[in-house]
Design a protein around this motif. Structure first.
Motif, PDB file in Angstrom:
ATOM      1  N   VAL A  29       0.862  -1.180   0.000  1.00  0.00           N
ATOM      2  CA  VAL A  29       0.000   0.000   0.000  1.00  0.00           C
ATOM      3  C   VAL A  29       0.896   1.227   0.000  1.00  0.00           C
ATOM      4  CG1 VAL A  29      -0.298   0.019   2.518  1.00  0.00           C
ATOM      5  CG2 VAL A  29      -1.961   1.190   1.079  1.00  0.00           C
ATOM      6  N   LYS A  31       0.812   4.965   0.677  1.00  0.00           N
ATOM      7  CA  LYS A  31       0.015   6.001   1.344  1.00  0.00           C
ATOM      8  C   LYS A  31       0.516   7.370   0.880  1.00  0.00           C
ATOM      9  CE  LYS A  31      -1.235   3.372   5.434  1.00  0.00           C
ATOM     10  NZ  LYS A  31      -2.654   3.376   5.109  1.00  0.00           N
ATOM     11  N   ASP A  36      -4.750   6.418  -0.694  1.00  0.00           N
ATOM     12  CA  ASP A  36      -3.944   5.199  -0.821  1.00  0.00           C
ATOM     13  C   ASP A  36      -4.062   4.559  -2.199  1.00  0.00           C
ATOM     14  OD1 ASP A  36      -3.442   5.636   1.836  1.00  0.00           O
ATOM     15  OD2 ASP A  36      -4.553   3.889   2.564  1.00  0.00           O
ATOM     16  N   LYS A  38      -3.131   0.731  -3.724  1.00  0.00           N
ATOM     17  CA  LYS A  38      -2.684  -0.631  -3.408  1.00  0.00           C
ATOM     18  C   LYS A  38      -2.201  -1.307  -4.683  1.00  0.00           C
ATOM     19  CE  LYS A  38      -5.708  -1.126   0.560  1.00  0.00           C
ATOM     20  NZ  LYS A  38      -6.863  -1.821   1.148  1.00  0.00           N
TER      21      LYS A  38
END
Length: 193
Positions: A29, A31, A36, A38
């Protein structure tokens, strides 16, 4: 007899699930200050590239870097500069794995590099659209795909459309910094803060 069979079956099934989990592709992930993203990585297709990227991830290298080059209808590039456009020191370049059968499709993550094919270090880009022209062939090396966005593609497209301006000798730098706050593995144990 049936109980014994059930116990053996359950144990076998559990061991098979453990083996599958160990072989699963790494999940990460990313950030950012905008949300976010993924991704799933493909070590079977790009072992050198995935190991290199995860080494940077595990060391915390990407914390505080930015997406320093964003182009609508093309891609978003990051992983090498801080918000003040200071370029971070990297490890040695890696071997180009662009002829691995993966294509620069929308949502894939690839290694950024210079004109020299084997010059990729920490910088990567995420394709906002299909960019087949970046693929390698027998006649020329391309840009090595090593994973794909599994969630957050809407954010990738939004970042690619960020208003940009020249900054510190670089073009297409977002006017409002898009900061990578942290990249972590899904399965990484959480560190005490």
């Amino acid at each position: 007899m049936f109980k014994k069979f059930l116990t053996i079956f359950t144990l076998t099934f559990s061991l098979a699930n453990v083996a599958l989990a160990e072989q699963a592709n790494p999940q990460i992930v990313m950030k950012t200050n905008l949300g976010d993203i993924k991704l799933e990585l493909y070590p079977e297709k790009a072992p050198i590239t995935v190991k290199n990227f995860l080494d940077y991830v595990d060391s915390g290298f990407y914390e505080g870097t930015i997406f320093h080059r964003t182009i609508a209808g093309f891609m978003i590039q990051g992983g090498g500069f801080t918000a003040d456009m200071h370029q971070k020191d990297t490890k040695e370049p890696i071997q180009n794995e662009s002829n691995n059968g993966l294509s620069n499709l929308q949502g894939t993550i690839s290694m950024a590099r210079t004109n020299y094919p084997h010059s990729a270090t920490s910088q990567f880009f995420i394709n906002a659209v299909n960019n087949y022209r970046l693929d390698g062939s027998n006649r020329r090396p391309g840009y090595a795909v090593f994973g794909k966005v599994t969630d957050g593609m809407d954010l990738v497209v939004r970042i690619s459309r960020s208003p940009t301006a020249p900054k510190s000798g670089h073009r297409d730098v977002p006017k409002q910094p898009v900061i990578i706050e942290k990249i972590t593995r899904f399965d990484a144990p959480s560190k005490p803060e």
